[in-house]
Design an enzyme around this catalytic site. Sequence first.
Site, PDB file in Angstrom:
ATOM      1  N   GLU A  93       0.850  -1.365   0.201  1.00 21.29           N
ATOM      2  CA  GLU A  93      -0.237  -0.123  -0.126  1.00 21.29           C
ATOM      3  C   GLU A  93       0.850   1.013  -0.006  1.00 21.29           C
ATOM      4  OE1 GLU A  93      -3.409  -0.944   2.911  1.00 21.29           O
ATOM      5  OE2 GLU A  93      -2.995   1.375   3.155  1.00 21.29           O
ATOM      6  N   ASP A 136      -4.439  10.237  10.455  1.00 17.17           N
ATOM      7  CA  ASP A 136      -3.292   9.827  10.423  1.00 17.17           C
ATOM      8  C   ASP A 136      -3.271  10.460  11.901  1.00 17.17           C
ATOM      9  OD1 ASP A 136      -2.554   7.831   8.751  1.00 17.17           O
ATOM     10  OD2 ASP A 136      -2.803   9.796   7.437  1.00 17.17           O
TER      11      ASP A 136
END
Lengths: 266, 399
Positions: A49, A60
């Site tokens: 990824e 995040d």
Amino acid sequence: MGRIKEKFRELREKNKAALICYVTAGDPDIDLTEQIIGHMEASGVDMVEIGIPFSDPMADGPVIQAASERALANSTSVSDVLSLVRRIRSRSDIPVILFGYYNPFFSYGAERFARDAREAGADGVLVVDLPPEEAGELSTHVEREGLDRIFLLAPTSTEERIEMVSQNASGFIYVVSVTGVTGARPDMDYDLEDLVERIKRRSELPVGVGFGVSSARQAAAIASFSDAVIVGSALVRIIEGGGEERQEVLGRISSFTEELSAACYR
Amino acid sequence: MGKTDRKYSYPDVEGHFGDFGGRYVSETLMPALIELQRAYDEAAADETFHEEIDYYLKQYAGRPTPLYYARAMTENLGGAKIYLKREDLAHTGAHKINNTIGQGVLCGRMGKDRIIAETGAGQHGVATATVAALLNKECVIYMGEEDTKRQELNVFRMKLLGAEVRPVVSGTKTLKDAMNEAMRDWVTNVRNTFYIIGSVAGPHPYPMMVRDFQSVIGHEAMEQILAAEGKLPDTLVACVGGGSNAMGLFFPFIEESGVRKIGVEAAGHGLDSGLHSATITAGSVGVLHGSKTYLLQDEDGQVKGAHSVAAGLDYPGVGPEHSYFQDAGEVDYVSVTDEEALSAFSFLSEVEGIIPALETAHAIAHVRKIAPSMSSEQVIVICLSGRGDKDIHTASSLL
């Protein structure tokens, strides 16, 4: 058949959950990212990824946010990431998932992005801040180019949303293991197995679990009930801690991913 | 009379204002946004919800605020008749309290015991900490580290009110990063936490909800100007950062096409300098903080830092409904520089004895440009969104 689907089929025969590893493109530079991906593949990582850095990575935690800042310090762009995918594809068949926030994709242009990503050899696209409700334009182009549309589901997702994501997703469904941002955690307290089962009742797609996986022990536990184990921040932390010692970073990435890969066999 | 025959009805059910707005957030937040929207829809249909808000607005925040005829400013500029909607006289010194009371009461109805917020200049943080104290909720305020230094007084006020102020050290260390951090907190603590967004920005239903809570400004102004002048104003002027005070003043007039609306953005050191916050006048469309809107961004879609002498305008995005107004031609967006704003800050202080916030000074600066060429029959209403005490330190070092 797409590379992602093919890979899941191949792994089912080996009785292994797919090990999917995340790396932010351009952290700390794109050459090292390419070498890291090479080492990951050699150590048994099944899919990668690749994160497209963004200035405001709202979903995040501090580790991946800092990786984004390092990547942006050398202006890593969508075009740079697509070139990286092209180089990986020229020597490997490892499935590549592009991961990011919508604005850089939008700025590049949805149609142009889908076409260029397919030409570069990418296999799937996951845009964190693009739930099915807003995914229309990008999804249409991504689907037209034959790329998989990967969506997230979370512990907070209702049955209604599980159904909606099942209708819109392809490739696999990405389950966020905790309510929170990305980041390695010592323990995961949520009853994930139940969530994965609820999703599997509604979708035939493979289900992968990520956000917070930081050890082989956790990977093994997740592999016992899901189709893929996704590891991100724990790897990014190795890169962050490595500084200028590139060989050491590569060595540590290799040994950690080997351990994780072994843990994914059921 | 509207510009078109249909009534204005945005946003749609998914929070879109034409092409703008929406909910560009991670899946973890979607259920929370849907829950919030349902709770808000339910509350909005309940008379007791409005009664409770009205009670606090009147008894606690001091509303209605006056619509003051600025005779000296009018005479000084020698053109249109100028009125000031005195939001600076509301409790905590700015319009921000209108919204935090509304969201605070909603938080109470939803049974959440913890409130978080982002703040730039600290005005929204103070207004949130105030309401959290009033309603006895735990309160955490995220504020860019740069801003905590620029706005020490407000940091102290928030702490005094019992809030925890968490300095944000990521990214540009200003408002946009504080908002990222607040979102992260909300994603993590969504089950017991209410996030009070301070502007008409963020994912649906925030832009709509904040607009509704701030519309009290325009509703009062409309009633007051009709009483004073017997007609609607010709022009409304307000500063635009995220755009909540402008939205609050403009929205009740949105179907009145005869009333010109002007949003004033911060041109900082000038639009060509690259150091500004003029999102609509000099930005392009993108997605930030959960909605599609005009943004300051580079050619790779990375969000750029904004600049303004007014910390409250120092934001690289803008509420999505303003983006819609821009494209639909409902509102004119202009910009004034730091220098012009500072000059207007002194001007209003000297002429009217009212020290405006530096944000508000942007609106005053634009009126100084347009009022002289208008006739004395014409009426301008300015949203005097906040008082300038918080800016004395910044201004004294620059004037």
